[in-house]
Design a protein around this motif. Structure first.
Motif, PDB file in Angstrom:
ATOM      1  N   GLU A  80      37.798  34.804  34.552  1.00  0.00           N
ATOM      2  CA  GLU A  80      39.069  34.971  33.839  1.00  0.00           C
ATOM      3  C   GLU A  80      40.246  34.486  34.681  1.00  0.00           C
ATOM      4  O   GLU A  80      41.150  33.810  34.180  1.00  0.00           O
ATOM      5  N   VAL A  81      40.238  34.844  35.978  1.00  0.00           N
ATOM      6  CA  VAL A  81      41.326  34.413  36.855  1.00  0.00           C
ATOM      7  C   VAL A  81      41.324  32.894  36.989  1.00  0.00           C
ATOM      8  O   VAL A  81      42.373  32.237  36.916  1.00  0.00           O
ATOM      9  N   SER A  82      40.126  32.322  37.183  1.00  0.00           N
ATOM     10  CA  SER A  82      40.004  30.870  37.339  1.00  0.00           C
ATOM     11  C   SER A  82      40.528  30.144  36.108  1.00  0.00           C
ATOM     12  O   SER A  82      41.262  29.149  36.216  1.00  0.00           O
ATOM     13  N   THR A 111      42.380  40.838  42.893  1.00  0.00           N
ATOM     14  CA  THR A 111      42.881  42.219  42.916  1.00  0.00           C
ATOM     15  C   THR A 111      44.049  42.395  41.945  1.00  0.00           C
ATOM     16  O   THR A 111      44.115  43.382  41.205  1.00  0.00           O
ATOM     17  N   GLU A 112      44.978  41.427  41.954  1.00  0.00           N
ATOM     18  CA  GLU A 112      46.134  41.512  41.042  1.00  0.00           C
ATOM     19  C   GLU A 112      45.692  41.465  39.588  1.00  0.00           C
ATOM     20  O   GLU A 112      46.228  42.187  38.734  1.00  0.00           O
ATOM     21  N   HIS A 113      44.693  40.625  39.289  1.00  0.00           N
ATOM     22  CA  HIS A 113      44.169  40.539  37.927  1.00  0.00           C
ATOM     23  C   HIS A 113      43.497  41.849  37.543  1.00  0.00           C
ATOM     24  O   HIS A 113      43.662  42.344  36.419  1.00  0.00           O
ATOM     25  N   GLU A 158      40.293  20.346  39.107  1.00  0.00           N
ATOM     26  CA  GLU A 158      41.477  20.566  39.945  1.00  0.00           C
ATOM     27  C   GLU A 158      41.138  21.291  41.253  1.00  0.00           C
ATOM     28  O   GLU A 158      42.033  21.588  42.045  1.00  0.00           O
ATOM     29  N   LYS A 159      39.832  21.603  41.432  1.00  0.00           N
ATOM     30  CA  LYS A 159      39.359  22.294  42.644  1.00  0.00           C
ATOM     31  C   LYS A 159      40.120  23.614  42.870  1.00  0.00           C
ATOM     32  O   LYS A 159      40.628  23.903  43.966  1.00  0.00           O
ATOM     33  N   LEU A 160      40.196  24.407  41.817  1.00  0.00           N
ATOM     34  CA  LEU A 160      40.901  25.688  41.889  1.00  0.00           C
ATOM     35  C   LEU A 160      39.952  26.791  42.352  1.00  0.00           C
ATOM     36  O   LEU A 160      38.848  26.928  41.820  1.00  0.00           O
ATOM     37  N   ASN A 161      40.376  27.557  43.319  1.00  0.00           N
ATOM     38  CA  ASN A 161      39.585  28.685  43.812  1.00  0.00           C
ATOM     39  C   ASN A 161      40.336  29.984  43.548  1.00  0.00           C
ATOM     40  O   ASN A 161      41.552  29.992  43.371  1.00  0.00           O
ATOM     41  N   VAL A 162      39.587  31.084  43.542  1.00  0.00           N
ATOM     42  CA  VAL A 162      40.171  32.405  43.295  1.00  0.00           C
ATOM     43  C   VAL A 162      40.167  33.196  44.593  1.00  0.00           C
ATOM     44  O   VAL A 162      39.112  33.426  45.187  1.00  0.00           O
ATOM     45  N   SER A 163      41.352  33.605  45.039  1.00  0.00           N
ATOM     46  CA  SER A 163      41.455  34.400  46.271  1.00  0.00           C
ATOM     47  C   SER A 163      41.225  35.875  45.963  1.00  0.00           C
ATOM     48  O   SER A 163      41.306  36.316  44.809  1.00  0.00           O
TER      49      SER A 163
END
Length: 457
Positions: free
Chosen positions: A408-410, A375-377, A365-370
């Motif tokens: 974990e976020v990804s 920071t929120e995680h 899905e080409k998901l990236n972590v900002s």
């Protein structure tokens, strides 16, 4: 350098690497410099011993061994890059040929991430509990709040359910008083069931000064899981008085002026809590359904390491803090060692499969972590750990765990993306849509429930 990749099974490969001797020269020079600083030869200043003298005195083999040990990680990493593989853990290296001034050949066997295919998951359908808050739910919440504001008054009568008794306890095993089995002046609410099985029955009907003896299984301490003879003495009996259920109570216990406002706020909070629980249930059920669709080969060494890590964490961290060993824990859980090992293996395997599948979904899905998402995680993880965000962030950085948090976020985002694509209905047949905040927080919780202890990549 030349390398070749041989697939041993879907989760393990063997790299064969040939290194021309001239490519060993930087490591060979470094080996001579290192030995030069470590040895002394009469007639030569330290660090100025010629290579031929080192060869004569200490043997060319010692120099070659030092050079090869220095060079192997570099050539192994180059072979991994060239072979486009994703290793898991450390390789098993075997030097198959070492010809001075000619050639170095070695093999490296290592577990790899299996290649998995994510099928179309849009057809997944799951059902979750509807978000319903009854008047009885609100009553229970308000009553719990009343309990917090209850007052107590010492009374001269026998103890009854709901009373608060101050008690002394003494535990004996095989006739001997345990060193950690004595407690004095403990406050206990009869009927709460929060201490030892049999305590409620033992103290009910006793007045101040009364004593009773009963048998119970200890839940913690040096004899956790064993039957003990417990002596209990009542020091005092206090009756609990709940505040009236009126506007005065609402003003005492909250920022609201009326009981009706307090009840409405309780209803709203319960609805939010149940909506979060619904989101978590949806994530967990969708994850289970997704895992059933995907064939995931499991690297056996990775699985064995993960099982051992989980067992170590349970024994030496969680149980150790409770003063309990594994045998006592198994006794409390009424499980055999074999049942425990099987359950642990199943949990570890699910954790590994979850990681592989969600990582592949994130890639697909080409998901990236900002930085904001990370920071929120981190803030959520810090809150659940009981540490301040600064303390938690420092521990993460010093422990080299930033890539683990990113993973974990990804994976949470990947699971949220899957949930968005499937059909979720509640027990009333109504469609369920999760808002973004609930999706991310619930995704963290669902993934954390199966996450393996090591993110080896």
């Amino acid at each position: 350098m030349k390398s070749a990749v041989e697939t041993l099974n879907p989760t393990r490969v063997r790299l064969t690497v040939e290194v021309p001797f001239e490519e060993l020269k930087p490591s060979l020079d470094a080996a001579y410099r290192k030995i030069n600083q470590q040895v002394t030869v009469p007639g030569f200043r330290k660090g100025k011993i010629p290579a031929r003298i080192i060869d004569q005195r200490f043997g060319r083999g010692a120099v070659l061994e030092e050079a090869v040990n220095d060079a192997l990680p570099k050539f192994y990493n180059e072979a991994v890059t060239e072979g486009e593989i994703s290793p898991l853990g450390q390789p098993e290296v075997d030097i198959t040929e070492l010809k001075d001034n000619e050639l170095l050949t070695f093999t490296a066997e290592v577990d790899i991430r299996p290649e998995i295919q994510i099928p179309d998951y849009s057809g997944i359908e799951v059902t979750v509990d509807a978000v319903e808050v009854s008047d009885e739910d609100v009553d229970t919440t308000v009553d719990q709040l009343r309990e917090r504001f209850a007052s107590t008054t010492v009374v001269e009568r026998a103890a009854a359910e709901g009373d608060v008794v101050k008690i002394d306890l003494e535990a004996r095993v095989d006739g001997e008083v345990l060193a950690d089995g004595v407690a004095q002046g403990v406050s206990y609410t009869i009927g709460s069931g929060q201490m030892l099985d049999g305590l409620d029955e033992a103290v009910t009907g006793l007045e101040a000064g009364g004593t009773a003896t009963f048998t119970s299984e200890l839940k913690g301490g040096s004899a956790a899981g064993r039957e003990a003879e417990i002596s209990v003495t009542v020091e005092s009996v206090s009756a609990r008085e709940l505040p009236g259920l009126d506007d005065d109570f609402a003003q005492l216990a909250s920022e609201f002026d009326t009981l009706e406002e307090l009840r409405e706020d309780s209803r709203r909070r319960l609805a939010e809590e149940k909506k979060y629980q619904q989101a978590t249930e949806a994530q967990e059920k969708v994850l289970d359904a997704l895992l059933e669709l995907v064939e995931v080969p499991i690297p056996q060494k990775l699985l064995a390491d993960e099982v051992e890590t989980r067992k170590h964490n349970l024994e030496h961290h969680q149980l150790a803090q409770l003063g309990m060993d594994l045998d006592a824990y198994l006794s409390m859980q009424e499980k055999t060692r074999e049942e425990f090992d099987a359950e642990l293996t199943e949990q570890a395997e699910k954790g590994i499969r979850t990681q592989f599948v969600l990582d592949e979904v994130a890639k697909q899905e080409k998901l990236n972590v900002s930085q904001q998402e990370l920071t929120e995680h981190l803030m959520r993880r810090a809150q659940s750990s009981g540490m301040s965000p600064d303390q938690f962030a420092k521990a993460v950085v010093e422990g080299g765990q930033v890539p683990m948090l990113v993973g974990e976020v990804s994976r949470g985002k990947a699971l949220a993306a899957v949930v968005e694509s499937v059909t979720v209905t509640d027990s009333n047949g109504e469609p369920v849509r999760l808002d973004e905040d609930e999706d991310e927080a619930a995704g963290d919780e669902a993934v954390a429930g199966t996450e393996n202890s090591t993110d080896e990549d």
